[in-house]
Scaffold this motif. Sequence first.
Motif, PDB file in Angstrom:
ATOM      1  N   ARG A 148       0.822  -1.206   0.000  1.00 38.35           N
ATOM      2  CA  ARG A 148       0.000   0.000   0.000  1.00 38.35           C
ATOM      3  C   ARG A 148       0.855   1.256   0.000  1.00 38.35           C
ATOM      4  O   ARG A 148       0.568   2.242  -0.673  1.00 38.35           O
ATOM      5  N   PHE A 149       1.909   1.191   0.772  1.00 35.28           N
ATOM      6  CA  PHE A 149       2.831   2.322   0.826  1.00 35.28           C
ATOM      7  C   PHE A 149       3.400   2.630  -0.559  1.00 35.28           C
ATOM      8  O   PHE A 149       3.383   3.772  -1.009  1.00 35.28           O
ATOM      9  N   ARG A 150       3.865   1.578  -1.198  1.00 33.11           N
ATOM     10  CA  ARG A 150       4.476   1.786  -2.506  1.00 33.11           C
ATOM     11  C   ARG A 150       3.466   2.325  -3.507  1.00 33.11           C
ATOM     12  O   ARG A 150       3.802   3.147  -4.363  1.00 33.11           O
ATOM     13  N   GLN A 151       2.247   1.850  -3.394  1.00 33.63           N
ATOM     14  CA  GLN A 151       1.195   2.353  -4.265  1.00 33.63           C
ATOM     15  C   GLN A 151       1.044   3.864  -4.123  1.00 33.63           C
ATOM     16  O   GLN A 151       0.996   4.598  -5.102  1.00 33.63           O
ATOM     17  N   MET A 152       0.967   4.274  -2.876  1.00 33.17           N
ATOM     18  CA  MET A 152       0.785   5.711  -2.619  1.00 33.17           C
ATOM     19  C   MET A 152       1.979   6.509  -3.092  1.00 33.17           C
ATOM     20  O   MET A 152       1.824   7.625  -3.610  1.00 33.17           O
ATOM     21  N   LEU A 153       3.150   5.942  -2.940  1.00 39.43           N
ATOM     22  CA  LEU A 153       4.359   6.657  -3.354  1.00 39.43           C
ATOM     23  C   LEU A 153       4.443   6.797  -4.868  1.00 39.43           C
ATOM     24  O   LEU A 153       5.209   7.606  -5.387  1.00 39.43           O
ATOM     25  N   ALA A 154       3.675   5.996  -5.557  1.00 39.12           N
ATOM     26  CA  ALA A 154       3.687   6.058  -7.016  1.00 39.12           C
ATOM     27  C   ALA A 154       2.496   6.836  -7.558  1.00 39.12           C
ATOM     28  O   ALA A 154       2.346   6.984  -8.767  1.00 39.12           O
ATOM     29  N   ASP A 155       1.670   7.321  -6.657  1.00 39.72           N
ATOM     30  CA  ASP A 155       0.459   8.040  -7.064  1.00 39.72           C
ATOM     31  C   ASP A 155       0.800   9.275  -7.907  1.00 39.72           C
ATOM     32  O   ASP A 155       1.415  10.222  -7.417  1.00 39.72           O
ATOM     33  N   PRO A 156       0.382   9.270  -9.156  1.00 37.17           N
ATOM     34  CA  PRO A 156       0.720  10.387 -10.050  1.00 37.17           C
ATOM     35  C   PRO A 156       0.005  11.682  -9.677  1.00 37.17           C
ATOM     36  O   PRO A 156       0.369  12.755 -10.183  1.00 37.17           O
ATOM     37  N   ALA A 157      -0.994  11.569  -8.807  1.00 36.39           N
ATOM     38  CA  ALA A 157      -1.716  12.783  -8.394  1.00 36.39           C
ATOM     39  C   ALA A 157      -0.901  13.600  -7.401  1.00 36.39           C
ATOM     40  O   ALA A 157      -1.236  14.748  -7.109  1.00 36.39           O
ATOM     41  N   ILE A 158       0.148  13.001  -6.882  1.00 33.24           N
ATOM     42  CA  ILE A 158       0.978  13.704  -5.914  1.00 33.24           C
ATOM     43  C   ILE A 158       2.263  14.166  -6.613  1.00 33.24           C
ATOM     44  O   ILE A 158       2.814  13.446  -7.444  1.00 33.24           O
ATOM     45  N   SER A 159       2.710  15.328  -6.243  1.00 35.52           N
ATOM     46  CA  SER A 159       3.911  15.859  -6.887  1.00 35.52           C
ATOM     47  C   SER A 159       5.130  15.017  -6.530  1.00 35.52           C
ATOM     48  O   SER A 159       5.178  14.388  -5.466  1.00 35.52           O
ATOM     49  N   LEU A 160       6.092  15.010  -7.400  1.00 38.33           N
ATOM     50  CA  LEU A 160       7.318  14.253  -7.149  1.00 38.33           C
ATOM     51  C   LEU A 160       7.965  14.708  -5.849  1.00 38.33           C
ATOM     52  O   LEU A 160       8.418  13.890  -5.038  1.00 38.33           O
ATOM     53  N   HIS A 161       7.995  16.000  -5.667  1.00 40.51           N
ATOM     54  CA  HIS A 161       8.580  16.557  -4.438  1.00 40.51           C
ATOM     55  C   HIS A 161       7.933  15.948  -3.200  1.00 40.51           C
ATOM     56  O   HIS A 161       8.618  15.503  -2.284  1.00 40.51           O
ATOM     57  N   ASP A 162       6.624  15.937  -3.195  1.00 40.68           N
ATOM     58  CA  ASP A 162       5.921  15.413  -2.021  1.00 40.68           C
ATOM     59  C   ASP A 162       6.132  13.922  -1.847  1.00 40.68           C
ATOM     60  O   ASP A 162       6.275  13.428  -0.726  1.00 40.68           O
ATOM     61  N   ARG A 163       6.190  13.218  -2.947  1.00 42.91           N
ATOM     62  CA  ARG A 163       6.371  11.777  -2.840  1.00 42.91           C
ATOM     63  C   ARG A 163       7.757  11.436  -2.291  1.00 42.91           C
ATOM     64  O   ARG A 163       7.917  10.497  -1.519  1.00 42.91           O
ATOM     65  N   VAL A 164       8.728  12.220  -2.685  1.00 38.48           N
ATOM     66  CA  VAL A 164      10.069  12.018  -2.128  1.00 38.48           C
ATOM     67  C   VAL A 164      10.046  12.287  -0.626  1.00 38.48           C
ATOM     68  O   VAL A 164      10.652  11.553   0.158  1.00 38.48           O
ATOM     69  N   ARG A 165       9.338  13.308  -0.242  1.00 37.18           N
ATOM     70  CA  ARG A 165       9.246  13.622   1.187  1.00 37.18           C
ATOM     71  C   ARG A 165       8.530  12.509   1.950  1.00 37.18           C
ATOM     72  O   ARG A 165       8.893  12.172   3.074  1.00 37.18           O
ATOM     73  N   MET A 166       7.502  11.975   1.343  1.00 37.36           N
ATOM     74  CA  MET A 166       6.757  10.893   1.989  1.00 37.36           C
ATOM     75  C   MET A 166       7.650   9.678   2.221  1.00 37.36           C
ATOM     76  O   MET A 166       7.720   9.127   3.333  1.00 37.36           O
TER      77      MET A 166
END
Lengths: 215, 215
Positions: free
Chosen positions: B157-175
Amino acid sequence: MTRATAAKDGPAGPRGGPGGRKAEPAQDQPPEAGSTRERILDVALDLFIEKGFDGTSLREIAEKLGFTKAALYYHYASKDDILMALHMRLHDVGRDGLKQLTDGPVSLATWESLVDTVLGQMLAQRKLYLMHERNQAALEKLHRKDHDAEHEDLQQRFRQMLADPAISLHDRVRMASSFGAVFSVLFMAGDAFEGTSTQELGELLRQTVHDILAP
Amino acid sequence: MTRATAAKDGPAGPRGGPGGRKAEPAQDQPPEAGSTRERILDVALDLFIEKGFDGTSLREIAEKLGFTKAALYYHYASKDDILMALHMRLHDVGRDGLKQLTDGPVSLATWESLVDTVLGQMLAQRKLYLMHERNQAALEKLHRKDHDAEHEDLQQRFRQMLADPAISLHDRVRMASSFGAVFSVLFMAGDAFEGTSTQELGELLRQTVHDILAP
DNA sequence: GTCTATATAGGGATAGAC
DNA sequence: GTCTATCCCTATATAGAC
């Protein structure tokens, strides 16, 4: 899969010495790029990542290369030897990074530059680091046997610094966290950042590391 | 691989379910704390962390418990079964955390609360998480076989969210980084934070996580 | 350098006694 | 619930031919 027929099967003669036969010279020679010895490592690296060291048989490695299990023993004395050779690849890469490690006190600034260096190495040698992460048990077992060779592992040095009582707990948590940030993005996120260029990822991570360590 | 002959679901041990030949307590019961079944898991947990799943033999587990290899088969049908039981322990722990995962969009705020929850679980079940980290290859192999049971793993589930295209790359890196911060301090730092209370460590980490995710 | 064939060990798993 | 004894398989590793 199809074998990687690289056309140039190396020059004859086991220079440097194929693994510990009876009385062979030591193999501390510079590795030739396309040699069978190196191709074995490339295949083993992939398999050790995918199925783990213990979960990978020599037969599997050999088959992927297009020959049989027994042939591997001409190049490496044992399965452990293959793992050790891969470990040495990383060791060579890491040596540079360790050079900036003085024996003096560690500041957050020096830590940041250290993490930056390691980040660069990880981006360049992603699979090698990933293999190490996923086979810690096997690697530790290996280290117990060969308790010669200076064990100034990167991991070990890192842990030493993180335990340094001269540094505040707060800062040590930040130091570990900054490393974890890099680690999680590169090695734990699956393919979540697959489409991102290493350059962009590197920049974002450096900024993140900096923010974590910032006062 | 395991052997191909004979029945696969060997009816050994006090598990309920179809085919259980002896009148034994069913498996879906609340596990009794000091039961042999639980003690086996406790010992296996330690060994799987120390030597890895593949590097641990049933003989070793049994010897630590004071009986022989064969006795294990009364309690678990296979070695994989032991690993699976440990996986289920974590699954149970993680279920609560996953409840707050709606199918809606993920904000940095919801991510932070998710990481906070997981952090608490990790502090409480440190060894269980560590075992999972160090035996990913074996666990993935296990998952391939049992492709029943909903695999809403936390990791997945975590990885799914980290790949969510609706979230900016910046935010996903932070997550990812915020999770990595927790992970590295708890599981990669060796004993560098051994002397620190879980409470203090938790507070420092929560603050770190917050800072990483802060805009 | 690679092959076939084989030695040897250890592991998981089963049967049946107690 | 645990034991002894055993089966079967796979894996590493070796010997020696080509």
